[in-house]
Design a protein around this motif. Structure first.
Motif, PDB file in Angstrom:
ATOM      1  N   ALA A  22       5.789 -66.417  43.736  1.00  0.00           N
ATOM      2  CA  ALA A  22       7.151 -66.377  44.275  1.00  0.00           C
ATOM      3  C   ALA A  22       7.360 -65.057  44.997  1.00  0.00           C
ATOM      4  CB  ALA A  22       8.182 -66.528  43.157  1.00  0.00           C
ATOM      5  N   VAL A  23       8.398 -65.006  45.806  1.00  0.00           N
ATOM      6  CA  VAL A  23       8.856 -63.767  46.430  1.00  0.00           C
ATOM      7  C   VAL A  23      10.205 -63.429  45.805  1.00  0.00           C
ATOM      8  CG1 VAL A  23       9.565 -62.621  48.558  1.00  0.00           C
ATOM      9  CG2 VAL A  23       7.668 -64.258  48.599  1.00  0.00           C
ATOM     10  N   TYR A  24      10.326 -62.215  45.277  1.00  0.00           N
ATOM     11  CA  TYR A  24      11.576 -61.750  44.680  1.00  0.00           C
ATOM     12  C   TYR A  24      12.201 -60.727  45.615  1.00  0.00           C
ATOM     13  CZ  TYR A  24       9.991 -63.975  40.386  1.00  0.00           C
ATOM     14  OH  TYR A  24       9.569 -64.894  39.461  1.00  0.00           O
ATOM     15  N   PHE A  25      13.472 -60.915  45.921  1.00  0.00           N
ATOM     16  CA  PHE A  25      14.180 -60.059  46.866  1.00  0.00           C
ATOM     17  C   PHE A  25      15.400 -59.487  46.158  1.00  0.00           C
ATOM     18  CE2 PHE A  25      16.955 -59.138  50.487  1.00  0.00           C
ATOM     19  CZ  PHE A  25      16.073 -58.618  51.427  1.00  0.00           C
ATOM     20  N   GLY A  26      15.459 -58.170  46.049  1.00  0.00           N
ATOM     21  CA  GLY A  26      16.551 -57.522  45.337  1.00  0.00           C
ATOM     22  C   GLY A  26      16.164 -56.082  45.011  1.00  0.00           C
ATOM     23  N   PRO A  27      16.821 -55.466  44.026  1.00  0.00           N
ATOM     24  CA  PRO A  27      17.944 -55.977  43.230  1.00  0.00           C
ATOM     25  C   PRO A  27      19.271 -55.892  43.989  1.00  0.00           C
ATOM     26  CG  PRO A  27      17.393 -53.736  42.548  1.00  0.00           C
ATOM     27  CD  PRO A  27      16.387 -54.115  43.598  1.00  0.00           C
ATOM     28  N   PHE A  28      20.162 -56.853  43.684  1.00  0.00           N
ATOM     29  CA  PHE A  28      21.489 -56.872  44.269  1.00  0.00           C
ATOM     30  C   PHE A  28      22.487 -56.198  43.328  1.00  0.00           C
ATOM     31  CE2 PHE A  28      19.408 -60.139  46.725  1.00  0.00           C
ATOM     32  CZ  PHE A  28      20.000 -60.056  47.972  1.00  0.00           C
ATOM     33  N   ARG A  29      23.622 -55.844  43.907  1.00  0.00           N
ATOM     34  CA  ARG A  29      24.680 -55.182  43.145  1.00  0.00           C
ATOM     35  C   ARG A  29      25.234 -56.108  42.062  1.00  0.00           C
ATOM     36  NH1 ARG A  29      27.709 -50.868  44.879  1.00  0.00           N
ATOM     37  NH2 ARG A  29      26.773 -51.142  46.947  1.00  0.00           N
TER      38      ARG A  29
ATOM     39  N   ARG B 210      23.050 -57.861  52.858  1.00  0.00           N
ATOM     40  CA  ARG B 210      22.265 -57.516  51.663  1.00  0.00           C
ATOM     41  C   ARG B 210      22.740 -56.169  51.121  1.00  0.00           C
ATOM     42  NH1 ARG B 210      16.473 -55.276  54.104  1.00  0.00           N
ATOM     43  NH2 ARG B 210      17.427 -53.860  55.596  1.00  0.00           N
ATOM     44  N   ASP B 211      22.594 -55.983  49.827  1.00  0.00           N
ATOM     45  CA  ASP B 211      22.907 -54.689  49.241  1.00  0.00           C
ATOM     46  C   ASP B 211      21.831 -53.675  49.609  1.00  0.00           C
ATOM     47  OD1 ASP B 211      25.299 -55.432  48.024  1.00  0.00           O
ATOM     48  OD2 ASP B 211      24.255 -56.333  46.333  1.00  0.00           O
TER      49      ASP B 211
END
Length: 371
Positions: A123-130, A240-241
């Protein structure tokens, strides 16, 4: 950790506490029975006096370590909590894992979902977000740039599948209705993967080059459409954050005050893995004169690229994200797209600003810098 045994004699007790500096620290109170109490404070002696006065005869000893920033304190608290607070240590220190956008590539028909867990499946993980709301907003808008499915079901494609509104709107390739084959759909999923891994450059680069080519060919209408496409991608990226990146490409340098006077701490985040702190002192005992740029380059070259367990990675990223996104962030974070091309001028300026804070020349302030 500095260990302090609590004497039973009141006079001796007061004398021991008076010797404790009134500085920022993380401490453990060890009771005679039960697990320890873990906390941080900006005024160690004052906090210990107040707490121990209310707990006469119950605390056996105190352990503490001075810290120069909230980030260093939270990293230390996490390490001590894992070691001493039992299975519920996250709850004890109120650590919540941040959300990530996950592109599930292990599925025959890849799709996205929001998650707080970084797993081992492909998988591709995109983050971390607020927070989850900003992650959901980005997911919804960025999917409009592609034709990836948004349904969460395990597809069993067939011609009479009812489909969904996104297929009717032309926002999905409709693999459920066999409008496309597996290979064609996975090709679209690869485009999505490249978009996330390159932070949008895979689309902005294409739109820019197409705009320039069409303009050179005097096709101004086509160039205008490509310019609109470029602007739309930029709008989506703006949602995006600040820390949001493909996690395996997340590089950053946290710049904070060190625990000792006239020192700056550098926290290294490389490929989404926390690599600890390095420290720079501005009053070397030998009086050697080495440029700050050279010292930073030497430190950066020697930063390891170690990988801990998946759980440690998630928790350390959670600590860094909570510090950076918080209102009490007491340092600067330099986000680095390419570790081989660290913007040392920006790093030197950030270290100089924090060094001034460490000397008390100016108040601490929050700032984030992008390479």
């Amino acid at each position: 950790m500095v260990e302090l045994t609590i004497p039973e004699d009141p006079a001796e007790f007061d004398r021991v506490l008076e010797a404790v500096p009134n500085r920022q620290a993380v401490f453990l109170l060890w009771p005679r029975v039960g697990k320890p109490y873990l906390a941080r404070t900006n005024v160690l002696r004052k906090r210990l006096k107040r707490m121990l006065a209310n707990l006469p005869g119950t605390v056996e000893r105190v352990e503490y370590r001075f810290t120069g920033s909230r980030l260093a304190a939270q990293i230390l608290i996490l390490e001590l909590a894992r070691k001493y607070l039992g299975a519920d240590y996250r709850k004890e220190i109120r650590l919540r894992l941040p959300p990530y956008l996950k592109l599930i590539l292990s599925n025959q028909f890849p799709r996205t979902q929001l998650t707080t867990h970084i797993g081992r499946a492909r998988a591709v993980y995109f983050g971390p977000f607020r927070n989850r709301s900003t992650a959901a907003k980005f997911e919804s808008e960025f999917l409009d740039l592609f034709q990836l499915r948004r349904c969460q079901e395990d597809l069993e494609p067939r011609p009479d599948h009812p489909g969904c509104i996104y297929g009717e709107m032309g926002k999905c390739l409709r693999p459920c209705q066999q409008a496309v084959g597996i290979d064609e759909y996975r090709g679209e999923a690869e485009r999505v993967s490249e978009f996330l891994k390159t932070s949008g450059r895979s689309l902005t680069g294409l739109a820019e080059s197409a705009r320039e080519r069409l303009s050179a060919e005097m096709d101004f209408e086509g160039a205008a459409l490509m310019h609109q496409r470029f602007q739309r991608v930029q709008e989506v990226l703006g949602l995006r954050d600040e820390m949001a990146r493909a996690v395996d490409s997340l590089n950053a340098i946290a710049v904070t005050c060190g625990a000792d006077p006239d020192t700056v701490a550098l926290g290294w985040l490389r490929r989404g893995w926390w690599q600890g702190f390095s420290h720079i002192a501005f009053n070397p005992a030998d009086g050697a004169s080495v440029s700050l740029d050279a010292r930073l380059r030497e430190l950066a070259v020697n930063v390891p690229s170690n990988e801990a367990s998946g759980v440690e990675r998630m928790e350390q990223l959670a600590v860094v994200a909570r510090w950076f996104y918080s209102s009490w962030c007491d340092g600067e974070l330099l986000l680095v797209d390419d570790w081989a091309k660290i913007p040392y001028r920006k790093l030197v300026n950030a270290v100089s600003r924090i060094a001034a804070v460490s000397r008390g020349a100016q108040p601490s302030h929050r700032r984030n810098t992008h390479s």
